[in-house]
Design a protein around this motif. Structure first.
Motif, PDB file in Angstrom:
ATOM      1  N   PRO A 172       1.076   0.396  14.534  1.00 58.34           N
ATOM      2  CA  PRO A 172       1.912   0.319  15.737  1.00 58.34           C
ATOM      3  C   PRO A 172       3.041  -0.711  15.644  1.00 58.34           C
ATOM      4  O   PRO A 172       3.933  -0.720  16.488  1.00 58.34           O
ATOM      5  N   GLN A 173       3.032  -1.562  14.618  1.00 61.25           N
ATOM      6  CA  GLN A 173       4.070  -2.574  14.479  1.00 61.25           C
ATOM      7  C   GLN A 173       5.444  -1.916  14.243  1.00 61.25           C
ATOM      8  O   GLN A 173       5.520  -0.798  13.752  1.00 61.25           O
ATOM      9  N   PRO A 174       6.516  -2.646  14.525  1.00 61.29           N
ATOM     10  CA  PRO A 174       7.847  -2.140  14.173  1.00 61.29           C
ATOM     11  C   PRO A 174       7.934  -1.895  12.664  1.00 61.29           C
ATOM     12  O   PRO A 174       7.351  -2.632  11.873  1.00 61.29           O
ATOM     13  N   LYS A 175       8.650  -0.844  12.296  1.00 65.34           N
ATOM     14  CA  LYS A 175       8.856  -0.513  10.886  1.00 65.34           C
ATOM     15  C   LYS A 175      10.308  -0.761  10.520  1.00 65.34           C
ATOM     16  O   LYS A 175      11.207  -0.451  11.300  1.00 65.34           O
ATOM     17  N   TYR A 176      10.518  -1.279   9.307  1.00 66.58           N
ATOM     18  CA  TYR A 176      11.861  -1.555   8.803  1.00 66.58           C
ATOM     19  C   TYR A 176      12.026  -0.894   7.440  1.00 66.58           C
ATOM     20  O   TYR A 176      11.081  -0.808   6.660  1.00 66.58           O
ATOM     21  N   LEU A 177      13.232  -0.447   7.156  1.00 69.47           N
ATOM     22  CA  LEU A 177      13.554   0.084   5.841  1.00 69.47           C
ATOM     23  C   LEU A 177      15.054  -0.040   5.626  1.00 69.47           C
ATOM     24  O   LEU A 177      15.810  -0.318   6.558  1.00 69.47           O
ATOM     25  N   GLU A 178      15.460   0.163   4.386  1.00 71.34           N
ATOM     26  CA  GLU A 178      16.886   0.154   4.074  1.00 71.34           C
ATOM     27  C   GLU A 178      17.235   1.425   3.324  1.00 71.34           C
ATOM     28  O   GLU A 178      16.406   1.997   2.616  1.00 71.34           O
ATOM     29  N   VAL A 179      18.479   1.865   3.510  1.00 73.74           N
ATOM     30  CA  VAL A 179      18.957   3.114   2.923  1.00 73.74           C
ATOM     31  C   VAL A 179      20.351   2.868   2.347  1.00 73.74           C
ATOM     32  O   VAL A 179      21.178   2.212   2.990  1.00 73.74           O
ATOM     33  N   GLU A 203       4.841  -6.562  11.484  1.00 72.97           N
ATOM     34  CA  GLU A 203       5.812  -5.539  11.086  1.00 72.97           C
ATOM     35  C   GLU A 203       5.365  -4.822   9.823  1.00 72.97           C
ATOM     36  O   GLU A 203       4.470  -5.273   9.113  1.00 72.97           O
ATOM     37  N   VAL A 204       6.023  -3.701   9.570  1.00 73.07           N
ATOM     38  CA  VAL A 204       5.816  -2.912   8.363  1.00 73.07           C
ATOM     39  C   VAL A 204       7.171  -2.787   7.672  1.00 73.07           C
ATOM     40  O   VAL A 204       8.151  -2.381   8.297  1.00 73.07           O
ATOM     41  N   GLU A 205       7.206  -3.171   6.397  1.00 79.43           N
ATOM     42  CA  GLU A 205       8.420  -2.976   5.614  1.00 79.43           C
ATOM     43  C   GLU A 205       8.179  -1.789   4.689  1.00 79.43           C
ATOM     44  O   GLU A 205       7.316  -1.841   3.800  1.00 79.43           O
ATOM     45  N   ILE A 206       8.914  -0.728   4.895  1.00 75.30           N
ATOM     46  CA  ILE A 206       8.817   0.453   4.039  1.00 75.30           C
ATOM     47  C   ILE A 206       9.733   0.207   2.848  1.00 75.30           C
ATOM     48  O   ILE A 206      10.945   0.049   3.000  1.00 75.30           O
ATOM     49  N   THR A 207       9.135   0.149   1.661  1.00 77.11           N
ATOM     50  CA  THR A 207       9.898  -0.221   0.470  1.00 77.11           C
ATOM     51  C   THR A 207      10.360   0.982  -0.335  1.00 77.11           C
ATOM     52  O   THR A 207      11.327   0.875  -1.092  1.00 77.11           O
ATOM     53  N   GLU A 267       0.846  -1.195   0.000  1.00 82.96           N
ATOM     54  CA  GLU A 267       0.000   0.000   0.000  1.00 82.96           C
ATOM     55  C   GLU A 267       0.870   1.230   0.000  1.00 82.96           C
ATOM     56  O   GLU A 267       2.077   1.159   0.243  1.00 82.96           O
ATOM     57  N   GLY A 268       0.261   2.345  -0.289  1.00 80.34           N
ATOM     58  CA  GLY A 268       0.995   3.598  -0.337  1.00 80.34           C
ATOM     59  C   GLY A 268       0.219   4.710   0.339  1.00 80.34           C
ATOM     60  O   GLY A 268      -1.010   4.699   0.363  1.00 80.34           O
ATOM     61  N   TRP A 269       0.967   5.613   0.923  1.00 79.49           N
ATOM     62  CA  TRP A 269       0.415   6.804   1.552  1.00 79.49           C
ATOM     63  C   TRP A 269       1.127   8.008   0.963  1.00 79.49           C
ATOM     64  O   TRP A 269       2.346   8.012   0.815  1.00 79.49           O
ATOM     65  N   GLN A 291      -2.857  20.648  -3.634  1.00 79.34           N
ATOM     66  CA  GLN A 291      -3.293  19.638  -4.595  1.00 79.34           C
ATOM     67  C   GLN A 291      -2.145  19.015  -5.396  1.00 79.34           C
ATOM     68  O   GLN A 291      -2.362  18.426  -6.448  1.00 79.34           O
ATOM     69  N   LYS A 292      -0.920  19.138  -4.897  1.00 77.35           N
ATOM     70  CA  LYS A 292       0.237  18.507  -5.532  1.00 77.35           C
ATOM     71  C   LYS A 292       0.785  17.436  -4.616  1.00 77.35           C
ATOM     72  O   LYS A 292       0.889  17.648  -3.405  1.00 77.35           O
ATOM     73  N   LEU A 293       1.127  16.307  -5.194  1.00 70.97           N
ATOM     74  CA  LEU A 293       1.775  15.257  -4.427  1.00 70.97           C
ATOM     75  C   LEU A 293       3.185  15.725  -4.094  1.00 70.97           C
ATOM     76  O   LEU A 293       3.987  15.980  -4.989  1.00 70.97           O
ATOM     77  N   THR A 294       3.480  15.841  -2.806  1.00 74.41           N
ATOM     78  CA  THR A 294       4.812  16.284  -2.404  1.00 74.41           C
ATOM     79  C   THR A 294       5.705  15.108  -2.041  1.00 74.41           C
ATOM     80  O   THR A 294       6.916  15.200  -2.121  1.00 74.41           O
ATOM     81  N   GLY A 295       5.095  13.997  -1.638  1.00 73.61           N
ATOM     82  CA  GLY A 295       5.883  12.822  -1.291  1.00 73.61           C
ATOM     83  C   GLY A 295       4.983  11.647  -1.005  1.00 73.61           C
ATOM     84  O   GLY A 295       3.774  11.799  -0.843  1.00 73.61           O
ATOM     85  N   PHE A 296       5.585  10.465  -0.946  1.00 75.50           N
ATOM     86  CA  PHE A 296       4.796   9.272  -0.642  1.00 75.50           C
ATOM     87  C   PHE A 296       5.674   8.189  -0.044  1.00 75.50           C
ATOM     88  O   PHE A 296       6.899   8.225  -0.137  1.00 75.50           O
ATOM     89  N   ILE A 297       4.999   7.231   0.582  1.00 75.42           N
ATOM     90  CA  ILE A 297       5.643   6.066   1.180  1.00 75.42           C
ATOM     91  C   ILE A 297       4.930   4.828   0.630  1.00 75.42           C
ATOM     92  O   ILE A 297       3.701   4.776   0.632  1.00 75.42           O
TER      93      ILE A 297
END
Length: 125
Positions: free
Chosen positions: A80-87, A50-54, A28-30, A36-42
């Motif tokens: 509320p689950q732990p979130k994970y991401l990579e950079v 858990e949540v994996e932010i891709t 999913e995406g937020w 009215q302009k998309l400034t950013g998304f996840i």
């Protein structure tokens, strides 16, 4: 329409319109909008545990404006689950941002990226 708007935010790496569309089939995406302009998304995938932010993307015009901090806070409040991401190890501004909002570095994937760069793994509890 949502994916079309997302495709106008410049992306790094190998992300493109098709990959975003595919990711949204499984996750999913937020997004966050201003005037009215998309400034950013996840983009993310969620499970009960858990949540994996891709992907995190912000239009260059809105970087360091606080919009992504607001969006990350909203996602954190909703999930509320732990979130994970990579950079990418070379993306110090992103690492600093994630650390500022509470993520901690918990690991590394060596030679993970196409350019030979390492991925730093982050977690937010």
């Amino acid at each position: 329409k949502k994916v079309q708007a997302a495709s106008k935010v410049p992306l790094g790496g190998r992300w493109n319109f098709d990959k975003i569309s595919n990711e949204l089939q499984y996750g999913e995406g937020w997004g966050i909008f201003y005037e009215q302009k998309l400034t950013g998304f996840i983009l993310m995938r969620t499970t009960r545990y858990e949540v994996e932010i891709t992907l995190v993307a912000v239009s260059p015009d809105y970087q360091r404006s606080g919009f992504m901090t607001q969006l990350m806070k909203k996602v954190n409040d909703l999930y509320p689950q732990p979130k994970y991401l990579e950079v990418h190890a070379g993306n110090r501004p992103a690492q600093k941002f994630y650390e500022t909002i509470g993520f901690e570095r918990v690991g590394e994937r060596r030679f993970y990226y196409r350019d030979g760069g390492h991925a730093h793994l982050y977690r937010l509890l």
